[in-house]
Design an enzyme around this catalytic site. Structure first.
Site, mmCIF file in Angstrom:
data_model
loop_
_atom_site.group_PDB
_atom_site.id
_atom_site.type_symbol
_atom_site.label_atom_id
_atom_site.label_comp_id
_atom_site.label_asym_id
_atom_site.label_seq_id
_atom_site.Cartn_x
_atom_site.Cartn_y
_atom_site.Cartn_z
ATOM 1 N N ASP A 103 37.584 37.787 40.612
ATOM 2 C CA ASP A 103 37.570 37.176 41.943
ATOM 3 C C ASP A 103 37.173 35.705 41.754
ATOM 4 O O ASP A 103 38.022 34.884 41.406
ATOM 5 C CB ASP A 103 36.584 37.971 42.799
ATOM 6 C CG ASP A 103 36.594 37.605 44.266
ATOM 7 O OD1 ASP A 103 37.648 37.252 44.792
ATOM 8 O OD2 ASP A 103 35.530 37.679 44.899
ATOM 9 N N GLY A 105 35.426 34.742 39.304
ATOM 10 C CA GLY A 105 35.381 34.574 37.848
ATOM 11 C C GLY A 105 33.961 34.502 37.299
ATOM 12 O O GLY A 105 33.755 34.500 36.086
ATOM 13 N N LEU A 108 32.898 37.737 35.072
ATOM 14 C CA LEU A 108 33.560 37.789 33.760
ATOM 15 C C LEU A 108 33.128 36.645 32.865
ATOM 16 O O LEU A 108 32.942 36.816 31.667
ATOM 17 C CB LEU A 108 35.077 37.741 33.933
ATOM 18 C CG LEU A 108 35.773 39.081 33.946
ATOM 19 C CD1 LEU A 108 37.275 38.895 33.980
ATOM 20 C CD2 LEU A 108 35.372 39.909 32.711
ATOM 21 N N LYS A 131 42.548 37.862 41.671
ATOM 22 C CA LYS A 131 42.705 37.103 42.923
ATOM 23 C C LYS A 131 42.587 35.626 42.574
ATOM 24 O O LYS A 131 41.514 35.037 42.739
ATOM 25 C CB LYS A 131 41.573 37.445 43.901
ATOM 26 C CG LYS A 131 41.572 38.834 44.479
ATOM 27 C CD LYS A 131 40.419 38.911 45.491
ATOM 28 C CE LYS A 131 40.088 40.308 45.896
ATOM 29 N NZ LYS A 131 38.847 40.366 46.706
ATOM 30 N N ASP A 159 34.659 49.797 44.987
ATOM 31 C CA ASP A 159 33.959 50.210 46.205
ATOM 32 C C ASP A 159 33.824 49.114 47.237
ATOM 33 O O ASP A 159 33.949 47.928 46.959
ATOM 34 C CB ASP A 159 32.541 50.656 45.847
ATOM 35 C CG ASP A 159 31.648 49.461 45.492
ATOM 36 O OD1 ASP A 159 32.073 48.626 44.673
ATOM 37 O OD2 ASP A 159 30.548 49.346 46.066
HETATM 38 P P1 IMP Z 1 33.516 37.679 40.647
HETATM 39 O O1 IMP Z 1 32.279 37.486 39.867
HETATM 40 O O2 IMP Z 1 33.488 36.923 41.960
HETATM 41 O O3 IMP Z 1 34.795 37.398 39.878
HETATM 42 O O4 IMP Z 1 33.536 39.155 41.151
HETATM 43 C C1 IMP Z 1 33.883 40.167 40.364
HETATM 44 C C2 IMP Z 1 33.305 41.451 40.900
HETATM 45 O O5 IMP Z 1 33.172 41.456 42.305
HETATM 46 C C3 IMP Z 1 34.266 42.570 40.572
HETATM 47 O O6 IMP Z 1 33.901 43.166 39.370
HETATM 48 C C4 IMP Z 1 34.082 43.510 41.723
HETATM 49 O O7 IMP Z 1 33.077 44.417 41.416
HETATM 50 C C5 IMP Z 1 33.613 42.649 42.862
HETATM 51 N N1 IMP Z 1 34.720 42.374 43.768
HETATM 52 C C6 IMP Z 1 35.486 41.272 43.844
HETATM 53 N N2 IMP Z 1 36.441 41.395 44.770
HETATM 54 C C7 IMP Z 1 36.279 42.635 45.279
HETATM 55 C C8 IMP Z 1 37.005 43.389 46.278
HETATM 56 O O8 IMP Z 1 37.995 42.941 46.886
HETATM 57 N N3 IMP Z 1 36.546 44.639 46.511
HETATM 58 C C9 IMP Z 1 35.473 45.181 45.881
HETATM 59 N N4 IMP Z 1 34.788 44.530 44.931
HETATM 60 C C10 IMP Z 1 35.190 43.260 44.654
#
Ligand code: IMP
Ligand code: MG
Length: 179
Positions: A103, A105, A108, A131, A159
Site C-alpha cells: 500500500d 510501502g 515492506l 496499490k 482483514d
Molecule cells: P503499507 O505499509 O501501507 O504498505 O501497508 C501494508 C499493510 O497494510 C498490508 O500488509 C496490509 O496488512 C495492510 N493493508 C493495506 N491495504 C489494505 C487493505 O486494503 N485492506 C486490508 N489491509 C490493508
C-alpha cells in the site's frame, strides 16, 4: 461497525490462476535451489500457503514474520513494528518475502531493511496485491499478483479489523454512505 457491503473484486478462480503463474515464475527462478519463504502475518498466510504448495523443483522452507502498522482503522499509522520476528537465521540464504498488499510501502520497506541487515544471499519480494497510487516509499517488488485501485480489500487472508480473512476471494469493502 460502519454499514458496508463486500463486493467481489477478484474471483477465486482468477486469483488461484494467478497464484499458479507466480509459483511457476518463482519455481523457474529458484530451480534446484534452497529458498526460505517468509510470509508476513497475518494477511499473507493464505497466499503464502497456496504459493508454497505450487512451487515445483525448489527446496523451500517457510518462516513467518509479523509486523504491525495498522490498528483497527483503514489508514496506516506510519510507524512499523515487528510483532513476531523470524525463527530462522537468514544469513547466506536465498529469501523470498511474501506479503499480501503493498500500500504505502512502509511495511515492506521496513521488513526489507530488517532482513537485508542480516545479510541473506539474496532477497526478493512477492506481493499478491499492489496499490501503486498509494505509495509513499519506493520498494522493489519482484513478483506482483494484481495491481488494484485504491479500494479497501478483504478476504483470502486479508482483514478489516480481523474480519473477513476467511473469504476465498478478494473483496472490496464498499460504504453505501459514500455512494
Ligand atoms: P503499507 O505499509 O501501507 O504498505 O501497508 C501494508 C499493510 O497494510 C498490508 O500488509 C496490509 O496488512 C495492510 N493493508 C493495506 N491495504 C489494505 C487493505 O486494503 N485492506 C486490508 N489491509 C490493508
Ligand atoms: Mg499485513
Amino acid at each position: 461497525m460502519r454499514e458496508h457491503r463486500v463486493d467481489v473484486l477478484i474471483a477465486e478462480d482468477r486469483l488461484l490462476a494467478r497464484v499458479g503463474e507466480l509459483a511457476a515464475e518463482i519455481s523457474a527462478a529458484y530451480q534446484g535451489q534452497e529458498l526460505l519463504v517468509v510470509g508476513v502475518l497475518k494477511g499473507a498466510f493464505v497466499f503464502c500457503g497456496d504459493l508454497l504448495r505450487r512451487l515445483q523443483g525448489v527446496d523451500a522452507q517457510v518462516d513467518f514474520i509479523a509486523a504491525s502498522s495498522y490498528g483497527t482503522a483503514t489508514e496506516t499509522s506510519g510507524t512499523v513494528r515487528i510483532v513476531k520476528d523470524l525463527d530462522a537465521a537468514v544469513a547466506g540464504r536465498h529469501v523470498l518475502l511474501v506479503e499480501d498488499i503493498v500500500d504505502t510501502g512502509l511495511t515492506l520497506n521496513y521488513l526489507r531493511e530488517h532482513i537485508l541487515h542480516q545479510q541473506p544471499a539474496s532477497l526478493r519480494i512477492c506481493a499478491l496485491l499492489d496499490k501503486p497510487s498509494r505509495r509513499r516509499v519506493q520498494v522493489p517488488v519482484d513478483y506482483v499478483g494484481f495491481e488494484i485501485p485504491d479500494v479497501f480489500i478483504v478476504g483470502y487472508g486479508i482483514d478489516w479489523a480481523e474480519r473477513y480473512r476467511y473469504l476465498p476471494y478478494i473483496g472490496a469493502v464498499r460504504f453505501p454512505d459514500e455512494g
